[in-house]
Design an enzyme around this catalytic site. Structure first.
Site, PDB file in Angstrom:
ATOM      1  N   ARG A  44      -3.991   2.401 -29.089  1.00 39.49           N
ATOM      2  CA  ARG A  44      -4.855   1.346 -28.528  1.00 39.49           C
ATOM      3  C   ARG A  44      -6.075   1.911 -27.798  1.00 39.49           C
ATOM      4  NH1 ARG A  44      -2.286  -0.366 -31.652  1.00 39.49           N
ATOM      5  NH2 ARG A  44      -0.615  -1.871 -31.543  1.00 39.49           N
TER       6      ARG A  44
ATOM      7  N   SER B  70      -0.505  -9.702 -26.482  1.00 34.36           N
ATOM      8  CA  SER B  70       0.137  -8.990 -25.370  1.00 34.36           C
ATOM      9  C   SER B  70      -0.899  -8.701 -24.292  1.00 34.36           C
ATOM     10  CB  SER B  70       0.727  -7.672 -25.864  1.00 34.36           C
ATOM     11  OG  SER B  70       1.710  -7.930 -26.836  1.00 34.36           O
TER      12      SER B  70
ATOM     13  N   GLU C  46      -4.002  -4.449 -21.625  1.00 36.83           N
ATOM     14  CA  GLU C  46      -4.637  -4.221 -22.926  1.00 36.83           C
ATOM     15  C   GLU C  46      -5.885  -5.110 -22.994  1.00 36.83           C
ATOM     16  OE1 GLU C  46      -1.753  -3.956 -26.150  1.00 36.83           O
ATOM     17  OE2 GLU C  46      -3.233  -4.823 -27.511  1.00 36.83           O
TER      18      GLU C  46
HETATM   19  C1  LIG Z   1      -2.264 -14.015 -30.587  1.00 33.88           C
HETATM   20  C2  LIG Z   1      -2.787 -12.623 -30.469  1.00 33.88           C
HETATM   21  C3  LIG Z   1      -2.069 -11.575 -31.016  1.00 33.88           C
HETATM   22  C4  LIG Z   1      -2.552 -10.275 -30.936  1.00 33.88           C
HETATM   23  N1  LIG Z   1      -1.839  -9.259 -31.520  1.00 33.88           N
HETATM   24  C5  LIG Z   1      -2.322  -8.003 -31.502  1.00 33.88           C
HETATM   25  C6  LIG Z   1      -1.637  -6.945 -32.168  1.00 33.88           C
HETATM   26  O1  LIG Z   1      -0.577  -7.151 -32.769  1.00 33.88           O
HETATM   27  N2  LIG Z   1      -2.167  -5.712 -32.131  1.00 33.88           N
HETATM   28  C7  LIG Z   1      -3.339  -5.452 -31.491  1.00 33.88           C
HETATM   29  O2  LIG Z   1      -3.794  -4.293 -31.504  1.00 33.88           O
HETATM   30  N3  LIG Z   1      -4.028  -6.424 -30.845  1.00 33.88           N
HETATM   31  C8  LIG Z   1      -3.537  -7.692 -30.834  1.00 33.88           C
HETATM   32  N4  LIG Z   1      -4.210  -8.689 -30.186  1.00 33.88           N
HETATM   33  C9  LIG Z   1      -5.406  -8.367 -29.405  1.00 33.88           C
HETATM   34  C10 LIG Z   1      -6.733  -8.598 -30.171  1.00 33.88           C
HETATM   35  O3  LIG Z   1      -6.508  -9.278 -31.355  1.00 33.88           O
HETATM   36  C11 LIG Z   1      -7.395  -7.278 -30.484  1.00 33.88           C
HETATM   37  O4  LIG Z   1      -7.641  -6.576 -29.303  1.00 33.88           O
HETATM   38  C12 LIG Z   1      -8.708  -7.478 -31.256  1.00 33.88           C
HETATM   39  O5  LIG Z   1      -9.080  -6.246 -31.838  1.00 33.88           O
HETATM   40  C13 LIG Z   1      -9.830  -8.023 -30.394  1.00 33.88           C
HETATM   41  O6  LIG Z   1     -10.909  -8.386 -31.243  1.00 33.88           O
HETATM   42  P1  LIG Z   1     -12.087  -9.359 -30.779  1.00 33.88           P
HETATM   43  O7  LIG Z   1     -13.119  -9.307 -31.829  1.00 33.88           O
HETATM   44  O8  LIG Z   1     -11.566 -10.683 -30.426  1.00 33.88           O
HETATM   45  O9  LIG Z   1     -12.621  -8.588 -29.502  1.00 33.88           O
HETATM   46  P2  LIG Z   1     -13.094  -9.175 -28.092  1.00 33.88           P
HETATM   47  O10 LIG Z   1     -11.915  -9.753 -27.396  1.00 33.88           O
HETATM   48  O11 LIG Z   1     -14.287 -10.018 -28.247  1.00 33.88           O
HETATM   49  O12 LIG Z   1     -13.520  -7.835 -27.374  1.00 33.88           O
HETATM   50  C14 LIG Z   1     -12.569  -6.832 -27.044  1.00 33.88           C
HETATM   51  C15 LIG Z   1     -13.307  -5.575 -26.606  1.00 33.88           C
HETATM   52  O13 LIG Z   1     -13.977  -5.020 -27.728  1.00 33.88           O
HETATM   53  C16 LIG Z   1     -15.316  -4.671 -27.388  1.00 33.88           C
HETATM   54  N5  LIG Z   1     -16.133  -4.847 -28.590  1.00 33.88           N
HETATM   55  C17 LIG Z   1     -16.250  -5.975 -29.338  1.00 33.88           C
HETATM   56  N6  LIG Z   1     -17.057  -5.752 -30.394  1.00 33.88           N
HETATM   57  C18 LIG Z   1     -17.481  -4.470 -30.298  1.00 33.88           C
HETATM   58  C19 LIG Z   1     -18.340  -3.643 -31.086  1.00 33.88           C
HETATM   59  N7  LIG Z   1     -18.951  -4.089 -32.197  1.00 33.88           N
HETATM   60  N8  LIG Z   1     -18.559  -2.358 -30.670  1.00 33.88           N
HETATM   61  C20 LIG Z   1     -17.970  -1.882 -29.549  1.00 33.88           C
HETATM   62  N9  LIG Z   1     -17.136  -2.620 -28.769  1.00 33.88           N
HETATM   63  C21 LIG Z   1     -16.899  -3.884 -29.145  1.00 33.88           C
HETATM   64  C22 LIG Z   1     -15.694  -5.661 -26.298  1.00 33.88           C
HETATM   65  O14 LIG Z   1     -16.712  -5.143 -25.481  1.00 33.88           O
HETATM   66  C23 LIG Z   1     -14.379  -5.835 -25.545  1.00 33.88           C
HETATM   67  O15 LIG Z   1     -14.252  -4.854 -24.534  1.00 33.88           O
HETATM   68  C24 LIG Z   1      -3.757 -10.005 -30.256  1.00 33.88           C
HETATM   69  C25 LIG Z   1      -4.484 -11.080 -29.707  1.00 33.88           C
HETATM   70  C26 LIG Z   1      -4.009 -12.373 -29.820  1.00 33.88           C
HETATM   71  C27 LIG Z   1      -4.799 -13.500 -29.247  1.00 33.88           C
END
Ligand SMILES: Cc1cc2nc3c(=O)[nH]c(=O)nc-3n(C[C@H](O)[C@H](O)[C@H](O)COP(=O)(O)OP(=O)(O)OC[C@H]3O[C@@H](n4cnc5c(N)ncnc54)[C@H](O)[C@@H]3O)c2cc1C
Length: 320
Positions: free
Chosen positions: A174, A225, A315
């Site tokens: 992560r 999580s 996380e």
């Molecule tokens: C129901 C649910 C289940 C989930 N299950 C998992 C799982 O099984 N495994 C897992 O790993 N995660 C899981 N997650 C967490 C989440 O899906 C991940 O962390 C995902 O990668 C976040 O993506 P996002 O585009 O929504 O990022 P955001 O929430 O918008 O941003 C997260 C971070 O990424 C940074 N960021 C965004 N875009 C960029 C970019 N282009 N360049 C640099 N930094 C950037 C942002 O600054 C921020 O700090 C889950 C979330 C939910 C809601």
């Protein structure tokens, strides 16, 4: 220093960039929580994105980059500055290699790979969010992480556009270098996969999606999580010894186990709730606020520290 209106005017002059002011961030987070951003901008164009960052820098405006907003806790006061999203989402395959824009939905990448009979991403089915953030946080599930397949990442380091290979991304559980260098913004990702049967890959993903949708109903306002799991080898030996062997999975101990021991399941604070069936799943049951959410998280951290002497680490990412 220029006013927000002056910065907005400047941003509005950048081709291919959409800009708005006083934009409620609750619309852009899966928690459905968060006050307004002074300015909110989106683009699919690298040059427009770079121009927006430089306009913000010149006017002394703080910048926050977000993706799909599925892993964010945005404060009730919102963000005093510019929130910007890079939305470029094209996908293309060249043999076993896939190129994808950071703004592509991760599930679309999984579906694309499966459909093209390319193995390696099928277990990431159902992880919400976009590809850029998946690389930033080295997203993963079912024993696999996106880092296993990433061969190149194109990003902006604040001065130049650069390309890193896998080892330069310094991926860990992560974690990646992008999480430690928050000003580095991912534009594009290349992945190397292996040929396999499309039907078989689609079946694996569909099975995972079914299980995940039961655990995290798609309408649930949450971030998955809240806390990171622990690597067994990194825990103090006395704490590791207290954990039943059956709880350890792939060398990891779920944070949920520690949270469960301190009575997390079903806890509630205002509109924020810990799931009754999963101690590491916190959701907004209706009108929850970021301050309630932060308070509940702090209380859970306090309890785990008091009982086990270890820190559960978020996380989720905080904004504002
Ligand atoms: C129901 C649910 C289940 C989930 N299950 C998992 C799982 O099984 N495994 C897992 O790993 N995660 C899981 N997650 C967490 C989440 O899906 C991940 O962390 C995902 O990668 C976040 O993506 P996002 O585009 O929504 O990022 P955001 O929430 O918008 O941003 C997260 C971070 O990424 C940074 N960021 C965004 N875009 C960029 C970019 N282009 N360049 C640099 N930094 C950037 C942002 O600054 C921020 O700090 C889950 C979330 C939910 C809601």
């Amino acid at each position: 220093m220029p006013t927000t209106e002056e910065t907005q005017t400047r941003l509005a002059e950048i081709p291919n960039l959409t800009v708005s002011a006083h934009t409620p961030l609750s619309r852009y987070t899966r928690f459905g929580i968060g006050g307004p951003a002074d300015l909110f901008a989106e683009t699919r164009d690298e040059q427009a994105f770079i121009a927006a960052l430089s306009a913000a820098r010149e006017s002394g405006t703080p910048v926050c980059v977000t993706g799909g907003g599925t892993n964010l806790i945005v404060s009730d006061q919102g963000f005093r500055g510019l929130v910007v999203r890079f939305c470029e989402s094209t996908l293309c395959a060249d043999g076993p290699r896939i190129q994808v824009g950071a703004g592509a939905v991760l599930q679309d990448l999984v579906d694309f790979a499966n459909h093209h009979g390319l193995k390696g991403l099928e277990t990431l089915a159902g992880i919400p969010g976009w590809v850029g953030a998946a690389v930033y946080g080295n997203a993963g599930a079912y024993g696999h992480s996106i880092s296993e397949r990433v061969t190149a990442v194109r990003f902006f380091d604040g001065e130049d556009v650069r390309v890193f290979d896998n080892s330069q991304c310094d991926f860990r559980y992560r974690e990646s270098i992008f999480k430690r260098r928050k000003e580095w913004i991912i534009f594009r990702v290349e992945l190397l996969l292996e040929p396999a049967g499309a039907a078989e890959l689609e079946e694996i993903s569909a099975g995972i999606l079914k299980v995940r949708n039961e655990k995290f109903p798609p309408t649930m306002k949450c971030a998955g999580s809240i806390f990171k799991n622990f690597l067994l080898r990194e825990l103090p030996p006395a704490v590791a010894a207290a954990v039943p062997a059956a709880v350890v999975r792939e060398g990891k101990i779920p944070a949920a186990w520690f949270l469960e021991q301190v009575g997390a399941k079903g806890m509630q604070l205002g509109g924020i709730q810990v799931a009754a069936y999963h101690a590491n799943l916190i959701y907004n049951a209706g009108q929850g606020t970021a301050s309630e959410l932060r308070e509940l998280i702090a209380e859970l951290k306090r309890r785990v520290r008091e009982r086990f002497g270890i820190d559960v680490e978020e996380e989720v990412q905080y904004v504002g």
